[in-house]
Write a protein that holds these residues in place. Sequence first.
Motif, mmCIF file in Angstrom:
data_model
loop_
_atom_site.group_PDB
_atom_site.id
_atom_site.type_symbol
_atom_site.label_atom_id
_atom_site.label_comp_id
_atom_site.label_asym_id
_atom_site.label_seq_id
_atom_site.Cartn_x
_atom_site.Cartn_y
_atom_site.Cartn_z
ATOM 1 N N UNK A 68 0.839 -1.203 0.000
ATOM 2 C CA UNK A 68 0.000 0.000 0.000
ATOM 3 C C UNK A 68 0.872 1.252 0.000
ATOM 4 N N UNK A 69 1.904 1.254 0.853
ATOM 5 C CA UNK A 69 2.796 2.418 0.950
ATOM 6 C C UNK A 69 3.480 2.697 -0.391
ATOM 7 N N UNK A 70 3.813 1.661 -1.117
ATOM 8 C CA UNK A 70 4.524 1.831 -2.382
ATOM 9 C C UNK A 70 3.578 1.935 -3.582
ATOM 10 N N UNK A 71 2.284 2.040 -3.310
ATOM 11 C CA UNK A 71 1.313 2.146 -4.380
ATOM 12 C C UNK A 71 1.059 3.580 -4.808
ATOM 13 N N UNK A 72 0.456 3.728 -5.969
ATOM 14 C CA UNK A 72 0.166 5.052 -6.524
ATOM 15 C C UNK A 72 -0.831 5.848 -5.691
ATOM 16 N N UNK A 73 -1.957 5.260 -5.222
ATOM 17 C CA UNK A 73 -2.914 6.049 -4.424
ATOM 18 C C UNK A 73 -2.298 6.638 -3.161
ATOM 19 N N UNK A 74 -1.484 5.836 -2.450
ATOM 20 C CA UNK A 74 -0.859 6.330 -1.221
ATOM 21 C C UNK A 74 0.107 7.468 -1.538
ATOM 22 N N UNK A 75 0.879 7.332 -2.605
ATOM 23 C CA UNK A 75 1.823 8.383 -2.999
ATOM 24 C C UNK A 75 1.091 9.685 -3.302
ATOM 25 N N UNK A 76 -0.072 9.578 -3.949
ATOM 26 C CA UNK A 76 -0.855 10.775 -4.259
ATOM 27 C C UNK A 76 -1.361 11.440 -2.983
ATOM 28 N N UNK A 77 -1.778 10.642 -2.013
ATOM 29 C CA UNK A 77 -2.256 11.206 -0.750
ATOM 30 C C UNK A 77 -1.131 11.884 0.019
ATOM 31 N N UNK A 78 0.046 11.273 0.018
ATOM 32 C CA UNK A 78 1.192 11.893 0.685
ATOM 33 C C UNK A 78 1.562 13.199 -0.003
ATOM 34 N N UNK A 79 1.538 13.199 -1.319
ATOM 35 C CA UNK A 79 1.851 14.412 -2.079
ATOM 36 C C UNK A 79 0.876 15.533 -1.753
ATOM 37 N N UNK A 80 -0.409 15.202 -1.682
ATOM 38 C CA UNK A 80 -1.429 16.205 -1.358
ATOM 39 C C UNK A 80 -1.273 16.718 0.066
ATOM 40 N N UNK A 81 -0.973 15.807 0.997
ATOM 41 C CA UNK A 81 -0.798 16.214 2.394
ATOM 42 C C UNK A 81 0.398 17.145 2.546
ATOM 43 N N UNK A 82 1.483 16.852 1.855
ATOM 44 C CA UNK A 82 2.664 17.716 1.938
ATOM 45 C C UNK A 82 2.405 19.067 1.279
ATOM 46 N N UNK A 83 1.597 19.083 0.223
ATOM 47 C CA UNK A 83 1.276 20.348 -0.451
ATOM 48 C C UNK A 83 0.567 21.302 0.506
ATOM 49 N N UNK A 84 -0.230 20.747 1.419
ATOM 50 C CA UNK A 84 -0.933 21.586 2.396
ATOM 51 C C UNK A 84 0.028 22.252 3.365
ATOM 52 N N UNK A 85 1.234 21.680 3.515
ATOM 53 C CA UNK A 85 2.240 22.268 4.416
ATOM 54 C C UNK A 85 3.239 23.128 3.649
ATOM 55 N N UNK A 86 3.020 23.272 2.349
ATOM 56 C CA UNK A 86 3.906 24.102 1.546
ATOM 57 C C UNK A 86 5.039 23.357 0.886
ATOM 58 N N UNK A 87 5.039 22.025 0.991
ATOM 59 C CA UNK A 87 6.086 21.212 0.362
ATOM 60 C C UNK A 87 5.531 20.632 -0.930
ATOM 61 N N UNK A 88 6.146 20.987 -2.045
ATOM 62 C CA UNK A 88 5.672 20.528 -3.342
ATOM 63 C C UNK A 88 6.537 19.382 -3.841
ATOM 64 N N UNK A 89 5.924 18.205 -3.998
ATOM 65 C CA UNK A 89 6.617 17.038 -4.528
ATOM 66 C C UNK A 89 5.592 16.193 -5.280
ATOM 67 N N UNK A 90 5.841 15.871 -6.538
ATOM 68 C CA UNK A 90 4.864 15.114 -7.322
ATOM 69 C C UNK A 90 4.712 13.682 -6.820
ATOM 70 N N UNK A 91 3.547 13.075 -7.044
ATOM 71 C CA UNK A 91 3.306 11.704 -6.564
ATOM 72 C C UNK A 91 4.314 10.685 -7.062
ATOM 73 N N UNK A 92 4.762 10.816 -8.320
ATOM 74 C CA UNK A 92 5.712 9.830 -8.831
ATOM 75 C C UNK A 92 7.048 9.898 -8.103
ATOM 76 N N UNK A 93 7.446 11.096 -7.672
ATOM 77 C CA UNK A 93 8.680 11.227 -6.895
ATOM 78 C C UNK A 93 8.480 10.687 -5.484
ATOM 79 N N UNK A 94 7.293 10.894 -4.933
ATOM 80 C CA UNK A 94 6.976 10.320 -3.623
ATOM 81 C C UNK A 94 7.101 8.803 -3.687
#
Length: 208
Positions: A68-94
């Motif tokens: 799950x952690x290494x899946x695409x949906x989880x990466x997208x959620x982490x990317x969105x959560x970090x964006x809310x804190x001002x950290x920009x990182x695309x899901x594929x890099x996550x």
Amino acid sequence: MPIPTYIAIIRRHRLIIAAPAIIAAVISLGLALLEPPRYRSSASLLITRSEDRRFDTEDALAYDLPAIVQGTPFSAEVSNALALTGVSIPPDQVRTSLGASNRRRVVQIWAETGDPALAEALTITSVELIQRRGLALWGDSSATPAHPLVNVVVLEPPGAATQTNGWTTAIATAALRGLVGLLAGAFLAFGAHYWETVRASPSQNTGG
């Protein structure tokens, strides 16, 4: 073949034996110098079912979590959560930065990047996301932040990122590759001795 013969072969072909080891070690150290620094932050979680037992397999949750952690949906959620804190990182890099493994119920999660602060942020956000989302990550729509339906115990909180490819690692890797090169050189040396013996045999027989 007696031991003195082995020693004699090694002494005679010492350059053949040493050359692959030296070349392998030097190349390994050279590549280490060219490699940009990498930093890793990790955390350990104990994953168990809540009292609402929805899974029959005892360790199914912990076994599934690394995927799950290494899946695409989880990466997208982490990317969105970090964006809310001002950290920009695309899901594929996550996705390429995160990793996870488990030993029964204990799951280790890590993030490895070229930026230590980003590695720490990725690990912290991943742990918080697992705690908040709970069984929703497993596809259970009834799980909510108030009732995640899974127990997540942080055994080792996300730690400070440490460099994974420093000099200690580079020297250890070079030593291992040098050892492999040494074994390869020994193989070549004994092969050369065997070839010399085969070539010399006809002339010896003719002379007799």
